[in-house]
Motif scaffolding. Structure first.
Motif, PDB file in Angstrom:
ATOM      1  N   ARG A 234      11.122   1.805  -9.105  1.00 31.17           N
ATOM      2  CA  ARG A 234       9.884   2.589  -9.129  1.00 31.17           C
ATOM      3  C   ARG A 234       9.820   3.485 -10.358  1.00 31.17           C
ATOM      4  O   ARG A 234       8.750   3.697 -10.929  1.00 31.17           O
ATOM      5  CB  ARG A 234       9.753   3.370  -7.821  1.00 31.17           C
ATOM      6  CG  ARG A 234       9.271   2.479  -6.703  1.00 31.17           C
ATOM      7  CD  ARG A 234       9.542   2.958  -5.314  1.00 31.17           C
ATOM      8  NE  ARG A 234       8.920   2.033  -4.349  1.00 31.17           N
ATOM      9  CZ  ARG A 234       9.449   0.861  -4.003  1.00 31.17           C
ATOM     10  NH1 ARG A 234      10.611   0.482  -4.521  1.00 31.17           N
ATOM     11  NH2 ARG A 234       8.815   0.073  -3.138  1.00 31.17           N
ATOM     12  N   PHE A 237       8.749   1.097 -13.193  1.00 35.08           N
ATOM     13  CA  PHE A 237       7.328   0.771 -13.178  1.00 35.08           C
ATOM     14  C   PHE A 237       6.477   1.986 -13.528  1.00 35.08           C
ATOM     15  O   PHE A 237       5.455   1.859 -14.210  1.00 35.08           O
ATOM     16  CB  PHE A 237       6.932   0.215 -11.816  1.00 35.08           C
ATOM     17  CG  PHE A 237       7.229  -1.246 -11.659  1.00 35.08           C
ATOM     18  CD1 PHE A 237       6.321  -2.204 -12.074  1.00 35.08           C
ATOM     19  CD2 PHE A 237       8.426  -1.672 -11.100  1.00 35.08           C
ATOM     20  CE1 PHE A 237       6.582  -3.552 -11.940  1.00 35.08           C
ATOM     21  CE2 PHE A 237       8.704  -3.015 -10.957  1.00 35.08           C
ATOM     22  CZ  PHE A 237       7.787  -3.965 -11.374  1.00 35.08           C
ATOM     23  N   ALA A 238       6.896   3.156 -13.082  1.00 33.86           N
ATOM     24  CA  ALA A 238       6.136   4.364 -13.421  1.00 33.86           C
ATOM     25  C   ALA A 238       6.195   4.635 -14.913  1.00 33.86           C
ATOM     26  O   ALA A 238       5.189   5.018 -15.532  1.00 33.86           O
ATOM     27  CB  ALA A 238       6.684   5.551 -12.640  1.00 33.86           C
ATOM     28  N   ALA A 240       6.694   2.375 -17.323  1.00 30.40           N
ATOM     29  CA  ALA A 240       5.884   1.362 -18.002  1.00 30.40           C
ATOM     30  C   ALA A 240       4.399   1.630 -17.817  1.00 30.40           C
ATOM     31  O   ALA A 240       3.607   1.518 -18.768  1.00 30.40           O
ATOM     32  CB  ALA A 240       6.247  -0.030 -17.479  1.00 30.40           C
ATOM     33  N   SER A 241       4.006   2.008 -16.617  1.00 30.83           N
ATOM     34  CA  SER A 241       2.596   2.285 -16.349  1.00 30.83           C
ATOM     35  C   SER A 241       2.104   3.466 -17.167  1.00 30.83           C
ATOM     36  O   SER A 241       0.989   3.441 -17.722  1.00 30.83           O
ATOM     37  CB  SER A 241       2.404   2.559 -14.855  1.00 30.83           C
ATOM     38  OG  SER A 241       1.068   2.897 -14.565  1.00 30.83           O
ATOM     39  N   GLY A 244       1.215   2.466 -20.513  1.00 33.80           N
ATOM     40  CA  GLY A 244       0.165   1.453 -20.626  1.00 33.80           C
ATOM     41  C   GLY A 244       0.678   0.045 -20.878  1.00 33.80           C
ATOM     42  O   GLY A 244       0.016  -0.752 -21.549  1.00 33.80           O
ATOM     43  N   ARG A 246       1.839  -3.710 -19.544  1.00 40.99           N
ATOM     44  CA  ARG A 246       1.708  -4.687 -18.469  1.00 40.99           C
ATOM     45  C   ARG A 246       3.099  -5.212 -18.096  1.00 40.99           C
ATOM     46  O   ARG A 246       3.874  -5.618 -18.969  1.00 40.99           O
ATOM     47  CB  ARG A 246       0.829  -5.854 -18.930  1.00 40.99           C
ATOM     48  CG  ARG A 246       0.721  -7.019 -17.955  1.00 40.99           C
ATOM     49  CD  ARG A 246      -0.186  -6.703 -16.781  1.00 40.99           C
ATOM     50  NE  ARG A 246      -1.503  -6.302 -17.224  1.00 40.99           N
ATOM     51  CZ  ARG A 246      -2.464  -7.138 -17.624  1.00 40.99           C
ATOM     52  NH1 ARG A 246      -2.252  -8.437 -17.661  1.00 40.99           N
ATOM     53  NH2 ARG A 246      -3.638  -6.679 -17.998  1.00 40.99           N
ATOM     54  N   ARG A 279       3.979  -5.160  -6.043  1.00 36.59           N
ATOM     55  CA  ARG A 279       2.647  -5.536  -6.508  1.00 36.59           C
ATOM     56  C   ARG A 279       1.580  -4.675  -5.842  1.00 36.59           C
ATOM     57  O   ARG A 279       0.591  -4.285  -6.472  1.00 36.59           O
ATOM     58  CB  ARG A 279       2.404  -7.024  -6.225  1.00 36.59           C
ATOM     59  CG  ARG A 279       1.123  -7.566  -6.836  1.00 36.59           C
ATOM     60  CD  ARG A 279       0.951  -9.014  -6.546  1.00 36.59           C
ATOM     61  NE  ARG A 279       0.885  -9.281  -5.106  1.00 36.59           N
ATOM     62  CZ  ARG A 279       0.401 -10.415  -4.599  1.00 36.59           C
ATOM     63  NH1 ARG A 279      -0.039 -11.366  -5.392  1.00 36.59           N
ATOM     64  NH2 ARG A 279       0.376 -10.590  -3.290  1.00 36.59           N
ATOM     65  N   PHE A 282       1.971  -1.116  -7.473  1.00 42.66           N
ATOM     66  CA  PHE A 282       1.615  -1.065  -8.900  1.00 42.66           C
ATOM     67  C   PHE A 282       0.641  -2.211  -9.183  1.00 42.66           C
ATOM     68  O   PHE A 282       1.066  -3.328  -9.512  1.00 42.66           O
ATOM     69  CB  PHE A 282       2.867  -1.174  -9.771  1.00 42.66           C
ATOM     70  CG  PHE A 282       3.858  -0.067  -9.532  1.00 42.66           C
ATOM     71  CD1 PHE A 282       3.722   1.160 -10.163  1.00 42.66           C
ATOM     72  CD2 PHE A 282       4.920  -0.248  -8.650  1.00 42.66           C
ATOM     73  CE1 PHE A 282       4.627   2.186  -9.933  1.00 42.66           C
ATOM     74  CE2 PHE A 282       5.824   0.773  -8.411  1.00 42.66           C
ATOM     75  CZ  PHE A 282       5.684   1.990  -9.046  1.00 42.66           C
ATOM     76  N   GLY A 284      -1.218  -3.321 -11.455  1.00 41.46           N
ATOM     77  CA  GLY A 284      -1.267  -4.088 -12.697  1.00 41.46           C
ATOM     78  C   GLY A 284      -0.172  -5.124 -12.825  1.00 41.46           C
ATOM     79  O   GLY A 284      -0.169  -5.921 -13.760  1.00 41.46           O
ATOM     80  N   MET A 285       0.781  -5.150 -11.896  1.00 40.30           N
ATOM     81  CA  MET A 285       1.910  -6.066 -11.986  1.00 40.30           C
ATOM     82  C   MET A 285       1.498  -7.495 -11.664  1.00 40.30           C
ATOM     83  O   MET A 285       0.702  -7.738 -10.756  1.00 40.30           O
ATOM     84  CB  MET A 285       3.014  -5.628 -11.021  1.00 40.30           C
ATOM     85  CG  MET A 285       4.296  -6.426 -11.160  1.00 40.30           C
ATOM     86  SD  MET A 285       5.513  -5.957  -9.906  1.00 40.30           S
ATOM     87  CE  MET A 285       5.138  -7.119  -8.614  1.00 40.30           C
ATOM     88  N   GLU A 331      -5.351 -10.178 -15.487  1.00 36.76           N
ATOM     89  CA  GLU A 331      -4.699  -9.437 -14.409  1.00 36.76           C
ATOM     90  C   GLU A 331      -5.185  -9.860 -13.027  1.00 36.76           C
ATOM     91  O   GLU A 331      -4.586  -9.490 -12.007  1.00 36.76           O
ATOM     92  CB  GLU A 331      -4.906  -7.935 -14.585  1.00 36.76           C
ATOM     93  CG  GLU A 331      -6.332  -7.457 -14.416  1.00 36.76           C
ATOM     94  CD  GLU A 331      -7.169  -7.614 -15.676  1.00 36.76           C
ATOM     95  OE1 GLU A 331      -8.340  -7.207 -15.665  1.00 36.76           O
ATOM     96  OE2 GLU A 331      -6.630  -8.142 -16.664  1.00 36.76           O
TER      97      GLU A 331
END
Length: 369
Positions: A234, A237-238, A240-241, A244, A246, A279, A282, A284-285, A331
């Motif tokens: 997590r 992913f946070a 990376a998010s 910005g 993908r 998914r 997040f 956008g995954m 996406e």
């Protein structure tokens, strides 16, 4: 005596390549790349040995037009992927996309307080990646002060960290000025650089399965993510998010025998559920599911790692999925099931480890003459 000890530790620290086993050398090379080569990449790969052997950046770049580098490591964990991503971003990397796989050991719900199942097996390699700050963070997450102490000792006393390799290699170094590990590391570094962080394995003429019938009879279990794995996934992913980026969650193929074992023990269902949960959390995954039929025993070097032929086929299909996912509106395709195995021509730029060993042997011979 103190001066001798300091000098010896400094020597071992400076020439660790002479005593490094295969995995530790890979962790060290990858950490350096996260600070340098990765800064120019538009696609970065993170994860463990399934992507280390199975993802060919040259093929990804040829099909997507985006410069790619592979920062997955042998025995990689969710925590190692997070720290490598953080280091890359702090060093100036601005990738457009990330490919991530995670084969961290799951835990049974009956042991909800067990933490950090994947940390201890790689205690030799963690000092190659972690500084004091990262070691403290990971020890805190694992609720394991002894892990922090162990990493510090191994970081500041290199001879202690490589003591097993020293036993076998120091005599070779004194007698011959070289070691088996050093020769292996030079071939590994060549292959690693040519393939942009990937290690390409040559096909094996025979490849018997290592999965015994007893293991195939193991009962089905319900599994859940280890708490440290869950935390660092997590955080990954946070991070990376927030930048910005993908993220493509990649589930690579394994041999028919290994995949059959994972189905029978419930781990196949576990990885599916883990991907679905991430998914949902997040949006956008994109999941790229490579558990496709047709990847026979002949395209693996063991029960779970692809050889050169398998890696070329797998990467080609992954690249197509990434290209579609990066296109406008891509996406919307949130779960991509890759097609069955189709053998592809091996690009001329792909060199496997056997070829790298031969090349380094020839180069050494020319140097002696």
């Amino acid at each position: 005596m103190l001066a001798i000890v300091v000098a010896f530790e400094a020597y071992v620290g400076a020439y660790g390549e002479a005593f490094s086993e295969f995995s530790a050398a890979d962790w060290r090379l990858t950490r350096r790349a996260a600070s340098h080569e990765a800064r120019e990449a538009e696609i970065l790969g993170f994860g463990d040995s399934l992507l280390k052997f199975g993802l060919l950046p040259e093929s990804i770049e040829r099909q997507t037009g985006l410069k790619t580098f592979n920062l997955s490591i042998l025995g990689g964990q969710a925590a190692s992927s997070y720290f490598l991503l953080r280091l890359s971003l702090e060093s100036g990397a601005r990738p457009k996309a990330i490919l991530l796989d995670c084969q961290d050991l799951p835990s049974k719900p009956t042991f909800p307080d067990v933490r950090g199942l994947g940390l201890a097996p790689h205690v030799r390699c963690w000092p190659e990646l972690l500084g004091v700050r990262e070691a403290a963070e990971l020890a805190w997450s694992g609720r394991d002060a002894s892990f922090f102490g162990t990493i510090l000792v191994r970081s500041f006393l290199p001879s202690f960290n490589v003591r097993r390799e020293l036993r076998s290699g120091l005599g070779q170094l004194v007698r011959k000025g070289d070691t088996t590990a050093w020769r292996q590391q030079r071939a590994q570094a060549r292959n690693w650089q040519l393939n942009r962080g990937t290690l390409v394995m040559a096909p094996k003429p025979t490849n018997p399965t290592k999965i015994t019938p007893d293991r195939m009879a193991e009962p089905w279990e319900e599994w859940s993510p280890d708490p440290v794995t869950s935390e660092y996934l997590r955080k990954f992913f946070a991070l990376a998010s927030g930048a910005g980026i993908r993220v493509f969650w990649v589930i690579p193929p394994t041999s028919p025998e290994h995949e059959g074992l994972r189905v029978k023990t419930g781990q196949h269902a576990y990885y599916t559920k883990l991907a679905e949960d991430l998914r949902a959390e997040f949006p956008g995954m994109v999941v790229i599911d490579g558990r496709a039929p047709g990847y026979g025993r002949g395209v693996f070097i063991d029960d779970s790692h692809l050889d050169r032929v398998g890696a070329v086929a797998f990467t080609s299909d992954v690249a197509e999925a990434v290209a579609r996912g990066m296109a406008p509106g891509g996406e919307t395709e949130r779960w991509v099931a890759l097609p069955p195995f189709r053998e592809r021509p091996v690009p001329g730029l792909v060199e496997d480890m056997d070829e790298s060993r031969l090349a380094m042997g020839a180069a050494k011979g020319r140097a002696r003459r």
